[in-house]
Scaffold this motif. Structure first.
Motif, PDB file in Angstrom:
ATOM      1  N   VAL A 177      -9.163  -8.275  -4.323  1.00  0.00           N
ATOM      2  CA  VAL A 177      -8.368  -7.052  -4.314  1.00  0.00           C
ATOM      3  C   VAL A 177      -7.971  -6.706  -5.750  1.00  0.00           C
ATOM      4  N   VAL A 219     -12.178  -4.545  -2.769  1.00  0.00           N
ATOM      5  CA  VAL A 219     -11.391  -3.372  -2.412  1.00  0.00           C
ATOM      6  C   VAL A 219     -10.240  -3.176  -3.393  1.00  0.00           C
ATOM      7  N   ILE A 263      -6.380  -2.083  -3.654  1.00  0.00           N
ATOM      8  CA  ILE A 263      -5.120  -1.806  -2.978  1.00  0.00           C
ATOM      9  C   ILE A 263      -4.028  -1.812  -4.050  1.00  0.00           C
ATOM     10  N   TYR A 321       2.781   5.709  -2.880  1.00  0.00           N
ATOM     11  CA  TYR A 321       2.856   4.252  -2.988  1.00  0.00           C
ATOM     12  C   TYR A 321       4.001   3.681  -2.156  1.00  0.00           C
ATOM     13  N   VAL A 366       0.979   1.586   1.594  1.00  0.00           N
ATOM     14  CA  VAL A 366       0.198   0.497   0.999  1.00  0.00           C
ATOM     15  C   VAL A 366       0.052  -0.657   1.990  1.00  0.00           C
ATOM     16  N   LYS A 426      -0.246  -0.661   5.182  1.00  0.00           N
ATOM     17  CA  LYS A 426      -1.300  -0.420   6.180  1.00  0.00           C
ATOM     18  C   LYS A 426      -2.681  -0.782   5.635  1.00  0.00           C
ATOM     19  N   LYS A 427      -2.864  -0.650   4.327  1.00  0.00           N
ATOM     20  CA  LYS A 427      -4.137  -1.053   3.717  1.00  0.00           C
ATOM     21  C   LYS A 427      -4.311  -2.574   3.817  1.00  0.00           C
ATOM     22  N   TRP A 428      -3.213  -3.311   3.641  1.00  0.00           N
ATOM     23  CA  TRP A 428      -3.281  -4.767   3.777  1.00  0.00           C
ATOM     24  C   TRP A 428      -3.519  -5.161   5.241  1.00  0.00           C
ATOM     25  N   ALA A 438      -5.184  -3.459   7.425  1.00  0.00           N
ATOM     26  CA  ALA A 438      -6.592  -3.173   7.715  1.00  0.00           C
ATOM     27  C   ALA A 438      -7.499  -4.228   7.095  1.00  0.00           C
ATOM     28  N   LEU A 439      -7.166  -4.671   5.874  1.00  0.00           N
ATOM     29  CA  LEU A 439      -7.988  -5.685   5.217  1.00  0.00           C
ATOM     30  C   LEU A 439      -7.965  -6.998   5.993  1.00  0.00           C
TER      31      LEU A 439
END
Length: 458
Positions: free
Chosen positions: A194, A216, A218, A393, A398, A400-402, A404-405
């Motif tokens: 990341v 990715v 993030i 930010y 942010v 939600k990106k974690w 999803a990952l």
């Protein structure tokens, strides 16, 4: 002798791989319920520590989160921490005890961390032992590391059942060449890498011959802060950071000589501590800026100090993804920053939500600060748009990106990711562009690189 040594190393590699294959067969099912995050020193000060605390707090909503600190050099965390987050320290340097083995190994240099790592001097053979034992003790769950030395150790030592994530807070291009060479071949073993910026993401894609299964970007999230948005009526500019040469505070003080001459009613406050503090204090006296520039020391309440300011100035030589810019944006300050492709340039749109200045040009920095001081409408316009930018930010955005990952990494491990991709593919054969890349194949399909070395060399 050399041929014999090579054969010995080759045998070690085969034994190590065979051991890991057996461990993989016996490993429990992959899981993201438990998340452990490796830090160098959790009770210290710094942007990485604060962002990790922020991430840990978000993840604690759905996961069992533990911050694992290699060192303990203070009794309590400098930054506030969510009570749901657990702590573990591998090397307690406050109360080291009387263990003779520890006393001996602590005097010997690290063999696990590369000498070129900026924090190499903080490690020793004892920390190697404690770190290796911890990493090898895990059979499942998620393990994340937060700096190159720890990422490299994680990639080298983690058992196959552990989902591994490397997080980079410093740009790839700023790393020493030997570190970059190790990164090229070890980071491919991570489940995910990341980065904080798009520029760094592009550099990793270009540099790594074989990439991790997931690469990715993030960004960091704005941490919670006390107080309200700045009213922009205080004649105060502020800077925050660890007092090292890389932060460029000596340049900022030099630039402020020009600012103070034109606007003697404005003050500069630099919050922080570090090895350059004494030199900066001396520079202030020699420049005759004692009543114009203040060094109040570190603060645990950044929000309150930003609220009492009108301008934020970033003078670093280079940055990864400076949290202080995000914090200043969230407090509605006008921002002036040296330009850098790996941070400020992505965060600030010049002339819209801040001003970007050519790096290491003291006169240009002074001119930009004076422009914001003298043009109140510009100052308020920059601050208003910075506040809008900060919303991108928000922790939930942010976070939600974690989420999803982690879900994707779990799906890749249990096979559901490949099945889902196949169900979406058209009946005809995929084009070359759609073919799965080497890093998306299963571990059994991956072939060892010719550069593979023994565990001691890697």
């Amino acid at each position: 002798m050399r041929a014999l040594a090579r054969k010995g190393k080759s045998a070690m590699v085969r034994l190590y791989r065979g051991y890991n294959r057996r461990k993989k067969r016996d490993a429990p099912p992959p899981s993201i319920r438990r998340v452990r995050i490796l830090l160098l020193h959790a009770n210290g000060m710094g942007g990485t520590i604060r962002t990790v605390f922020n991430l840990a707090s978000y993840l604690a909503e759905e996961h069992d989160v533990e911050i694992v600190s290699v060192l303990k050099e203070a009794d309590a965390p400098f930054f506030p921490i969510d009570p749901r987050v657990k702590f573990r320290f591998l090397d307690d340097r406050i109360d080291p005890g009387l263990d003779p083995v520890r006393a001996l190994l602590s005097k010997l240099p690290s063999r696990l961390i590369p000498k070129e790592e900026s924090a190499y001097h903080r490690f020793n053979l004892w920390t190697d032992l404690k770190l290796a034992r911890f990493i090898r003790s895990l059979d499942t769950g998620v393990l994340m590391a937060t700096r190159p030395g720890l990422n490299l150790a994680l990639a080298q030592l983690a058992k196959p059942g552990v989902i591994t994530i490397g997080q980079e807070h410093v740009a790839l291009r700023t790393q020493a060449e030997p570190i970059q060479e190790l990164i090229k071949w070890r980071y491919r073993r991570l489940d995910a890498l990341v980065t904080l910026t798009k520029a760094d993401l592009a550099d990793y894609r270009e540099t790594l011959p074989k990439q991790p299964r997931k690469l990715v970007r993030i960004p960091n999230a704005v941490p919670p802060m006390s107080g309200e948005v700045s009213k922009l009526d205080a004649k105060v500019a502020v800077a925050v950071g660890r007092m090292t040469r890389i932060k460029g505070f000596h340049r900022l003080i030099t630039a402020w000589e020009t600012v103070a001459a034109a606007h003697p009613d404005w003050k500069l406050r630099i919050f922080g501590a570090g090895p350059q503090e004494e030199n900066l204090a001396k520079q202030i006296v020699e420049a005759g800026l004692e009543d114009k520039v203040e060094l109040p020391g570190p603060t645990t309440d950044v929000g309150a100090e930003l609220e009492k300011s009108s301008i934020y100035v970033l003078s670093s030589r280079h940055e990864g993804f400076p949290m202080t810019i995000l914090e200043a944006m969230a407090k509605g300050l006008a921002i002036v920053s040296f330009n850098s492709p790996h941070g400020p340039k992505e965060m600030i749109k010049n002339g819209v939500d801040g001003l970007l200045v050519k790096p290491r040009t003291n006169a240009n920095l002074a001119a930009a600060v004076m422009r914001v001081i003298e043009d109140e409408q510009l100052r308020r316009d920059l601050a208003a748009r910075a506040l809008e930018t900060a919303h991108k930010y928000d922790p939930d955005v942010v976070g939600k990106k974690w989420d999803a990952l982690l879900e994707e990494l779990l799906a890749r491990r249990d096979g559901s990711w490949a099945a889902a991709r196949q169900s979406k593919e058209p009946a005809e054969a995929p084009s070359a562009r759609e073919q799965p890349s080497a890093q998306e194949q299963s571990p059994a399909q991956e072939q060892p690189a010719a550069q593979e070395q023994s565990p001691a060399q890697r």
